[in-house]
Design a protein around this motif. Structure first.
Motif, mmCIF file in Angstrom:
data_model
loop_
_atom_site.group_PDB
_atom_site.id
_atom_site.type_symbol
_atom_site.label_atom_id
_atom_site.label_comp_id
_atom_site.label_asym_id
_atom_site.label_seq_id
_atom_site.Cartn_x
_atom_site.Cartn_y
_atom_site.Cartn_z
ATOM 1 N N LYS A 1 8.639 15.092 -5.350
ATOM 2 C CA LYS A 1 8.295 15.158 -3.919
ATOM 3 C C LYS A 1 7.091 14.275 -3.636
ATOM 4 O O LYS A 1 5.962 14.745 -3.653
ATOM 5 N N PRO A 2 7.317 13.012 -3.402
ATOM 6 C CA PRO A 2 6.192 12.101 -3.198
ATOM 7 C C PRO A 2 5.588 12.198 -1.807
ATOM 8 O O PRO A 2 5.941 13.073 -1.032
ATOM 9 N N ALA A 3 4.726 11.256 -1.518
ATOM 10 C CA ALA A 3 3.877 11.305 -0.325
ATOM 11 C C ALA A 3 4.661 11.479 0.969
ATOM 12 O O ALA A 3 5.717 10.900 1.158
ATOM 13 N N LYS A 4 4.081 12.270 1.859
ATOM 14 C CA LYS A 4 4.666 12.435 3.186
ATOM 15 C C LYS A 4 3.797 11.781 4.257
ATOM 16 O O LYS A 4 4.284 11.297 5.258
ATOM 17 N N SER A 5 2.480 11.831 4.048
ATOM 18 C CA SER A 5 1.645 11.208 5.063
ATOM 19 C C SER A 5 0.315 10.799 4.471
ATOM 20 O O SER A 5 -0.104 11.288 3.424
ATOM 21 N N LEU A 6 -0.347 9.881 5.148
ATOM 22 C CA LEU A 6 -1.674 9.416 4.758
ATOM 23 C C LEU A 6 -2.576 9.567 5.974
ATOM 24 O O LEU A 6 -2.266 9.040 7.044
ATOM 25 N N HIS A 7 -3.681 10.297 5.779
ATOM 26 C CA HIS A 7 -4.599 10.482 6.902
ATOM 27 C C HIS A 7 -5.802 9.589 6.713
ATOM 28 O O HIS A 7 -6.489 9.681 5.698
ATOM 29 N N ALA B 1 2.260 1.845 -3.346
ATOM 30 C CA ALA B 1 1.238 2.344 -4.274
ATOM 31 C C ALA B 1 0.982 3.827 -4.050
ATOM 32 O O ALA B 1 0.860 4.596 -5.011
ATOM 33 N N ILE B 2 0.931 4.219 -2.797
ATOM 34 C CA ILE B 2 0.667 5.625 -2.506
ATOM 35 C C ILE B 2 1.809 6.500 -3.012
ATOM 36 O O ILE B 2 1.591 7.543 -3.627
ATOM 37 N N LEU C 1 0.837 -1.202 0.000
ATOM 38 C CA LEU C 1 0.000 0.000 0.000
ATOM 39 C C LEU C 1 0.869 1.249 0.000
ATOM 40 O O LEU C 1 0.619 2.201 -0.739
ATOM 41 N N PHE D 1 1.605 6.730 -6.719
ATOM 42 C CA PHE D 1 0.473 7.549 -7.128
ATOM 43 C C PHE D 1 0.803 9.026 -7.004
ATOM 44 O O PHE D 1 0.522 9.812 -7.912
ATOM 45 N N THR D 2 1.416 9.404 -5.893
ATOM 46 C CA THR D 2 1.703 10.828 -5.731
ATOM 47 C C THR D 2 2.794 11.281 -6.687
ATOM 48 O O THR D 2 2.859 12.444 -7.060
ATOM 49 N N THR E 1 2.840 10.600 -9.676
ATOM 50 C CA THR E 1 2.165 10.988 -10.929
ATOM 51 C C THR E 1 1.992 12.490 -10.994
ATOM 52 O O THR E 1 2.009 13.084 -12.066
ATOM 53 N N PHE E 2 1.773 13.098 -9.845
ATOM 54 C CA PHE E 2 1.489 14.528 -9.842
ATOM 55 C C PHE E 2 2.718 15.360 -9.538
ATOM 56 O O PHE E 2 2.801 16.513 -9.915
#
Lengths: 507, 478
Positions: B76-82, B64-65, B61, B68-69, B71-72
């Motif tokens: 600088k990809p994901a830092k946190s998931l709330h 994947a996150i 997971l 996914f980030t 892509t945009f």
């Protein structure tokens, strides 16, 4: 008097448009001529009253694999009348850097992963990204989820629809979720919640785009408004500041033009509210929520095709009742400028002619009072009227029982460019978020920054956001606020006279 | 460890749960890319008794996150998931090595009547991303201090060695995390400095120089009094994490016996040297005993072109401590030499400093109720000062203000981080407390004022007064 909606030579009805959803129902007009009937497509027989049934029936037929030419809401057909100036984002290259650089992406997909809408880029090109989004949603626990990176990604699931926003606008997750909710409600306003649930219950991987063809412009328009219009942020409606007497006279005109089953009469000028009149016995004390008004304003403003004449269309007010339709009569009163729009909502699908008659009466009365030119003279507020030198902009929302209305001044220099307007709104948005935090709300924020000084203040009576030049001292700012509030109080006869006026009882 | 606080409110007992650690894992998506070999990606996973497939799923997971980030925003990809129930933090300290920490959101359990299960209300807003993001980074820095980088481990002994080291370090370290008391100070990761007069400062400097000259094995020295730093020859980033280790782990471990008193059985036999009061905190506890084994912990500090591995010698005289990273094998002889050289001099210095300490105390007022409640941090030299935090021990860090006010400070700090320019933010909380945040150059100052009926101008005057006494040589926006 019968009105021939498809009449040739009638200045209110351009040829192709109204003809497509003609309103020849049981009130048959002898002037209907065969050739126009034949020219219409197979759905023309269905008047708008049957339109709803027809649409759902089509959905059922399609499920059974019978190829029926799907026809979606005439509201959306209107949306396909694209003006030459409209730039389509549909064909954007989703692999390009420019696509990534967009400030805010919004995607709508069904639970089964079928794409429904994308703000930038076509849904087909984004199908794999949407697939990943669906996987993420189902993988992570149920409920709403947010991913934070350079962008914030917010997921919202409402019934069978999943909405996703990817934003670098530095808004908070609550604000973005609120915006996604608006997108959801706009879709509901076109289809109703009950029918969406029913459709997906029968067929989980139904392609909702079939019913929403042409709606992209409306959703695009909504997202643009969410970005640029402060009234969404404060969950209130912006009214044009009219003198009490003018507003009262307009309300009276609307009050007198009644017909059975007419429940709301709304007058709009330059995308701002002039007055709302509401039928008392049918609706009792229920009010129109600001969000419903916003959705209506967007629908009307999103397409110039409404300017073409009279429109009779089903419309759902999601916060009022998400499962049923009203029937809306929409007409601009001042072609070709098309700045003043009349909106009459009825619960009776057959009532077109009666409602059109109301419009005629209203028109007559307004002409007699010269209302249109009076309305044209009204200007939005400018900070210079307040007479405080350091003040650059303000937004004021009173906490009033009768309605949620907001007043703000025009954005003038140095906030003349689109970029600067957006930047100021972003600053207001961040302050709004801090002040209304659910766990640690605040009463006041005073923020001194390089380019401006901002003050936000919430009391039990009002909410106020102001913007000053950066060099203002605290003492000056306090004096300015006091002066502003005093000026607002004086102007209250203009600003707060907008109450919902209830129809008199019919004897 | 979860802390449960019982709140009694009109007969109904609500249980409040503070944030707690759910998962902590380290993975590298470039290992085990083939089907069926996903487990190879996982280098460390806590809690270890979780089923293998669940571990793989959770790591998947995260991958994947991040994808996914990207892509945009590829850089600088994901830092946190709330999510409603918990929050995940992602950190990539070295290429393709990811550390993920999952924290359970604080919640309130409200009992229901008629034997229905209690309703749980999650308080997502209570967790500030910058605070816990900083905690994850600290975990990595601490690991790196004692083990060097992941890359270095891989070079030295491949994946197996890395896995071993991770297990050994994090198994113990995670137990020391107290997520319920993390706040703005964790974001700063600063060092508390001890203000000294010029003379004493110079004496200390020359002392350090002499020691380093006479004992060539010594590479760097740092000098502390109580828990405050006076002088350090180390790189800032290294000193900052070493400081955290010393003040939250090493010193408390050794100060407890002393505080226990003379007659307590906890007090070990200190066969001291009668000439001075010095002893080793790392290394030999008893120099007199020739048979006793000892070792010094190894740490890694950064140099111009990489890292060097050094031994950490911490030598203490009453409240002054000297720690000395030094390289090469250290023998008993060396220790005796060190003891003989440093002990007496340090003892003398210690009394000088002690005098200063008393003088300082008189100026700043009694610690019980400081006149102003503030937190100050200077990004350039990492100096931090807080009159809000009291008695920082390993297990708890008490603050004298309501936690909500600390969170407001955290919010203001986030707001300051949005732009580079100097700013000032004043807010009035619902409880009528005023919080003032000032950012000037690389310095941040936060003041909490309990003046319910004051207005903006009066608050401004109060803060100006504070700045005049404590920060009169720093320009803050007015």
């Amino acid at each position: 008097m019968e009105r021939d909606m498809r009449g040739r030579g009638n200045p209110w009805t351009p040829s192709g448009l109204i003809g497509q959803f003609s309103l020849s129902n049981n009130v048959s007009s002898p002037t209907l001529d065969k050739e126009t009937e034949d020219a219409a497509t197979d759905n023309d027989r269905s008047d708008s009253g049957e339109f709803v049934v027809t649409m759902l029936a089509k959905a059922k037929l399609e499920e059974q694999g019978i190829g029926v030419k799907g026809r979606s809401s005439p509201l959306l057909e209107v949306g396909t009348q694209e003006t030459p100036a409209f730039i389509s984002h549909r064909d954007e290259d989703v692999t390009a850097e420019s696509w990534r650089q967009h400030r805010k992406h919004v995607f709508v997909l069904s639970e089964a992963g079928k794409p429904i809408y994308s703000r930038y880029g076509s849904e087909e090109a984004l199908s794999s990204t949407m697939g990943v989004m669906m996987a993420l949603v189902s993988f992570v626990q149920s409920g709403d989820n947010i991913i934070r990176s350079e962008h914030i990604v917010v997921f919202l699931q409402k019934g069978p629809l999943v909405l996703v926003c990817v934003s670098s606008s530095r808004q908070t997750e609550q604000q973005l979720r609120g915006e996604l909710l608006y997108v959801y409600y706009q879709i509901i306003s076109m289809l109703t919640q009950a029918s969406i649930s029913r459709i997906f219950e029968h067929k989980k991987n139904y392609d909702l785009r079939r019913l929403l063809a042409g709606s992209e412009k409306i959703l695009d328009g909504l997202l643009n408004l969410l970005d640029s219009d402060p009234s969404f942020l404060l969950a209130a409606v912006h009214c044009l500041p009219l003198a009490c007497s003018l507003r009262d006279s307009l309300s009276q005109i609307l009050q007198k033009a009644i017909t059975p089953n007419l429940v709301f009469s709304i007058l709009i000028a330059r995308n701002q509210l002039l007055t709302i009149v509401q039928e008392k016995t049918v609706i009792e004390d229920a009010r129109l929520e600001p969000a419903d008004v916003h959705l209506l304003l967007n629908l009307i403003g999103a397409s110039s095709a409404f300017q073409a004449g009279e429109i009779w269309t089903p419309i759902c007010l999601p916060l009022f009742n998400p499962d049923c339709y009203f029937y809306a009569y929409i007409s601009y009163l001042d072609p070709p400028e098309c700045t003043v729009c009349l909106l009459l909502l009825s619960t009776d699908k057959e009532a077109f002619y009666a409602v059109a008659e109301c419009k005629r009466k209203i028109e007559e009365a307004m002409m007699a009072q010269n209302s249109l030119s009076l309305i044209a003279k009204v200007q939005s507020y400018s900070v210079s009227q307040v007479g405080v030198s350091d003040l650059r902009h303000f937004m004021y929302k009173p906490f009033d029982v009768t309605g949620c209305f907001i007043t703000y001044s025009k954005m003038e220099a140095p906030y003349s460019s689109e970029e600067e307007k957006m930047r100021l709104l972003d600053l207001y948005r961040y302050m709004h978020n801090r002040i209304h935090s659910t766990s640690r709300p605040l009463k006041l924020i005073y923020h001194v920054a390089e380019r401006e000084t901002l003050l936000a203040w919430v009391t039990s009576k009002f909410e106020l956001y102001t913007c000053f030049s950066p060099l203002v001292t605290k003492a000056c700012a306090i004096t300015a606020i006091t002066k502003l509030l005093r000026w607002i109080k004086k102007e209250e006869d203009r600003m707060n006279s907008l109450k919902l006026v209830l129809f008199p009882y019919l004897s | 460890m979860t802390t449960v606080i019982l709140l009694m409110a009109s007969g109904m007992q609500e249980k409040q749960y503070t944030p707690s650690l759910l998962n902590f894992f380290v993975y590298n998506p470039t290992f085990g890319q083939k089907e069926g070999e996903e487990e190879k990606k996982i280098l460390f996973y806590h809690p270890s008794d979780v089923e293998k497939n669940e571990k793989i799923r959770n790591v998947g997971l995260c991958e994947a996150i991040v994808q996914f980030t990207r892509t945009f925003c590829p850089t600088k990809p994901a830092k946190s998931l709330h999510t409603q129930k918990n929050r995940q933090f992602f950190f990539e300290p070295e290429d393709n090595f990811w550390i993920v920490m999952v924290v359970r959101n604080p919640m309130i359990e409200k009992p229901n009547k008629d034997g229905k299960p209690p309703t749980v209300e999650y308080q997502e807003e209570e967790i500030i991303d910058t605070v816990y993001g900083a905690v994850v980074k600290q975990c990595y820095s601490m690991y790196k201090l004692f083990n060097g980088t992941f890359g270095r481990q891989m070079e030295a002994g491949g994946v197996e060695l890395l896995i071993q080291k991770l297990e050994k370090f994090f198994y113990r370290y995670l137990q020391t995390l107290h997520l319920q008391s993390c706040d703005l100070l964790d974001v700063f990761g600063g060092i508390s400095f001890f203000p000294l007069d010029k003379m004493t400062y110079l004496k200390i400097q020359s002392f350090v120089n002499r020691v380093e000259e006479s004992l060539s094995l010594i590479k760097y020295t740092a000098f502390l009094y109580n828990d405050q730093l006076i002088w350090s020859g180390l790189e800032q980033d290294d000193m900052r994490i070493l400081y955290k280790y010393l003040t939250t782990s090493l010193f408390p471990r050794h100060s407890e016996p002393e505080l226990a008193g003379r007659d307590s059985p906890l007090r070990p036999e200190v066969a001291g040297n009668l000439l001075h009061y010095g002893r080793f905190l790392t290394g030999p506890t008893n120099l007199k005993d020739p048979e006793a084994k000892f070792r010094f912990p190894k740490i890694f500090v950064s140099t111009e072109d990489g890292y060097e591995e050094l031994h950490l010698i911490v030598y203490k005289v009453r409240n002054s401590k000297c720690d000395r990273p030094s390289s090469v094998e250290l023998t008993r002889d060396f220790c005796e030499q060190l003891d003989g050289l440093v002990g007496p001099q340090l003892t003398l210095l210690a009394s000088d400093i002690c005098e200063q300490f008393t003088v300082n105390r008189r100026i700043s007022g009694p610690e019980k109720e400081p006149q102003f409640k503030f937190i100050y941090f200077n990004h350039m030299n990492l100096a931090e000062k807080s009159t809000i935090h009291m008695r920082k021990t390993a297990s708890v860090c008490l603050t004298s203000v309501h936690p909500d006010l600390m969170k407001i400070l955290g919010d203001i700090n986030c707001d300051f981080a949005r732009v580079d320019e100097d700013e000032e933010i004043i807010v009035k909380a619902m409880t009528d407390y005023w919080v003032v945040g000032k950012k000037s150059d690389q310095r941040e100052l936060y003041v909490i004022l309990n003046q319910k009926n004051a207005n903006l101008i009066e608050v401004n005057e109060e803060v100006k007064r504070l700045c005049a006494t404590q920060f009169n040589n720093i320009f803050f926006l007015d």
